[in-house]
Design an enzyme around this catalytic site. Structure first.
Site, PDB file in Angstrom:
ATOM      1  N   LYS A 133     -20.204  22.640 -14.053  1.00 40.06           N
ATOM      2  CA  LYS A 133     -20.219  23.122 -15.524  1.00 40.06           C
ATOM      3  C   LYS A 133     -21.501  22.674 -16.180  1.00 40.06           C
ATOM      4  O   LYS A 133     -22.017  21.476 -16.103  1.00 40.06           O
ATOM      5  CB  LYS A 133     -18.939  22.472 -16.401  1.00 40.06           C
ATOM      6  CG  LYS A 133     -18.901  23.155 -17.660  1.00 40.06           C
ATOM      7  CD  LYS A 133     -19.677  22.189 -18.933  1.00 40.06           C
ATOM      8  CE  LYS A 133     -18.997  21.020 -19.277  1.00 40.06           C
ATOM      9  NZ  LYS A 133     -19.514  20.276 -20.264  1.00 40.06           N
ATOM     10  N   GLU A 174     -21.888  27.321 -19.749  1.00 36.76           N
ATOM     11  CA  GLU A 174     -21.458  27.111 -21.244  1.00 36.76           C
ATOM     12  C   GLU A 174     -22.646  27.170 -22.292  1.00 36.76           C
ATOM     13  O   GLU A 174     -23.109  26.259 -22.657  1.00 36.76           O
ATOM     14  CB  GLU A 174     -20.798  25.639 -21.154  1.00 36.76           C
ATOM     15  CG  GLU A 174     -20.402  25.371 -22.548  1.00 36.76           C
ATOM     16  CD  GLU A 174     -19.799  23.888 -22.622  1.00 36.76           C
ATOM     17  OE1 GLU A 174     -19.195  23.405 -23.694  1.00 36.76           O
ATOM     18  OE2 GLU A 174     -19.784  23.156 -21.850  1.00 36.76           O
ATOM     19  N   LYS A 216     -17.979  29.328 -20.053  1.00 38.41           N
ATOM     20  CA  LYS A 216     -17.145  28.550 -21.037  1.00 38.41           C
ATOM     21  C   LYS A 216     -17.859  28.894 -22.335  1.00 38.41           C
ATOM     22  O   LYS A 216     -18.935  28.708 -22.502  1.00 38.41           O
ATOM     23  CB  LYS A 216     -17.274  27.219 -20.621  1.00 38.41           C
ATOM     24  CG  LYS A 216     -16.586  26.263 -21.583  1.00 38.41           C
ATOM     25  CD  LYS A 216     -16.521  24.696 -21.096  1.00 38.41           C
ATOM     26  CE  LYS A 216     -15.663  23.806 -22.100  1.00 38.41           C
ATOM     27  NZ  LYS A 216     -15.486  22.485 -21.658  1.00 38.41           N
TER      28      LYS A 216
END
Length: 339
Positions: A133, A174, A216
């Site tokens: 991430k 993200e 995300k």
């Protein structure tokens, strides 16, 4: 498992991701801000508490960790990451090394940590990590975000995604549009569409396989200090609308960050989207504070509170698992969470 299988398992029906990737220094600052005592074992004890909550895998498919957490062991010398895998959850890594000033900008930032990333990702993959991430943060304000900041961050996120897939890992990209500010929901919509569109163009240029990647995302909401706060239905409508415009259907799932929302609103917004819209992707959660805020308050860095803390964490995971199916109801919360 293949990257495709991992991506789909992370957004399996009724499950989401727990973001536990707060670095040690930031974790200690958080404890101090909450008036919780800090000691040498606090970080390990909190991480162990999160990762060993009984039956958490009922509603949590994966856990995002820091590099420090991947190496942690309990007092008996047992690896915490091995315990996560044994419970059927997928460990993820945030190889991000924090925000740094974007050269030539007026205080905007870009994520750091690209140096040596290919080698680090290979090491993490060998340890059982299944996904990555990487965060970019965009604050709305006069002249912000700039085209320059959006392009720079999109390029870095796409590079990380490509390197992750090369290592056999699923990238979670993200691009967060931050809640801070007094902007309207209409402004948030426009910025979110811009950021997502440029991010996906960069992913295309970097040859990222969208079927083996996740997003995300932040929800389209009014700024925290905006006098006119959009209601739950409007947030759901505007968020779905911008995703339909900017996120390809090839993406298996979108997992939300809570971004400073209350526990109630993070759950209610997610539920409303899933209950009222037919969507080409799974919509689920990748919450940190909206899962851990109340459990941390209960814990207070006291060993006698571990059982109650884990019960509170399981409850919040269950509420959001139901919301990812559109089955959550306010009455399920009892007195734990209020609008």
């Amino acid at each position: 498992m293949s990257r495709y299988e991992i991506a789909n398992q992370l957004v399996a029906a009724g499950k989401g991701i727990m973001a536990a990737d707060r670095p040690p220094a930031a974790f200690e600052q958080l404890l101090e801000s909450e008036g919780i005592a800090v000691d040498d074992d606090a970080y390990r004890n909190w991480s162990e508490l999160l990762f060993t909550t009984a039956n958490l895998n009922d509603y949590v498919s994966g856990i995002i960790m820091t590099p420090e957490q991947v190496l942690l062991r309990n007092e008996a010398g047992e690896s915490l990451i091995a315990g996560v895998i044994d419970q059927g959850m997928i460990p993820g890594i945030s190889p991000f090394k924090g925000m740094v000033a974007l050269a030539g900008s007026d205080g905007e930032t870009v994520g750091s940590g690209l140096d040596g990333l290919r080698e680090r990702l290979a090491e993490f993959a060998a340890m059982g990590v299944g996904f990555t991430k990487w965060r970019a943060a965009f604050q709305i304000g006069p002249g912000r975000p700039s085209y320059y900041a959006i392009e720079a961050n999109a390029y870095v996120m796409a590079q990380v995604a490509a390197l992750s897939q090369e290592a056999g890992l699923v990238p979670i990209v993200e691009p967060e549009v931050m809640l801070l500010g007094d902007h309207t929901i209409e402004t948030c919509f426009a910025v979110t569409e811009w950021v997502l569109s440029r991010t996906f163009e960069a992913l295309y240029i970097h040859r990222v396989d969208l079927e083996s990647a996740l997003v995300k995302a932040s929800m389209v909401v009014s700024g925290k200090d905006c006098p006119q706060q959009a209601d739950v239905d409007t947030v759901a409508e505007q968020t779905v609308k911008v995703f339909r415009r900017a996120i390809p259907a090839a993406i298996p799932g979108i997992v939300f960050l809570s971004g400073g929302q209350s526990d109630y609103h993070a759950t209610a917004h997610l539920n409303t989207m899933n209950a009222n819209y037919e969507l080409p992707w799974k919509l689920s959660f990748s919450y940190a504070r909206a899962l851990q805020r109340e459990p941390m308050r209960i814990w207070g860095n006291r060993s006698e509170n571990v059982a109650a803390t884990q019960a509170a964490l399981y409850h919040r995971a269950k509420m959001n698992g139901l919301a990812s199916l559109g089955l959550w109801k306010t009455e399920l919360e009892g007195e734990a969470v209020a609008p």
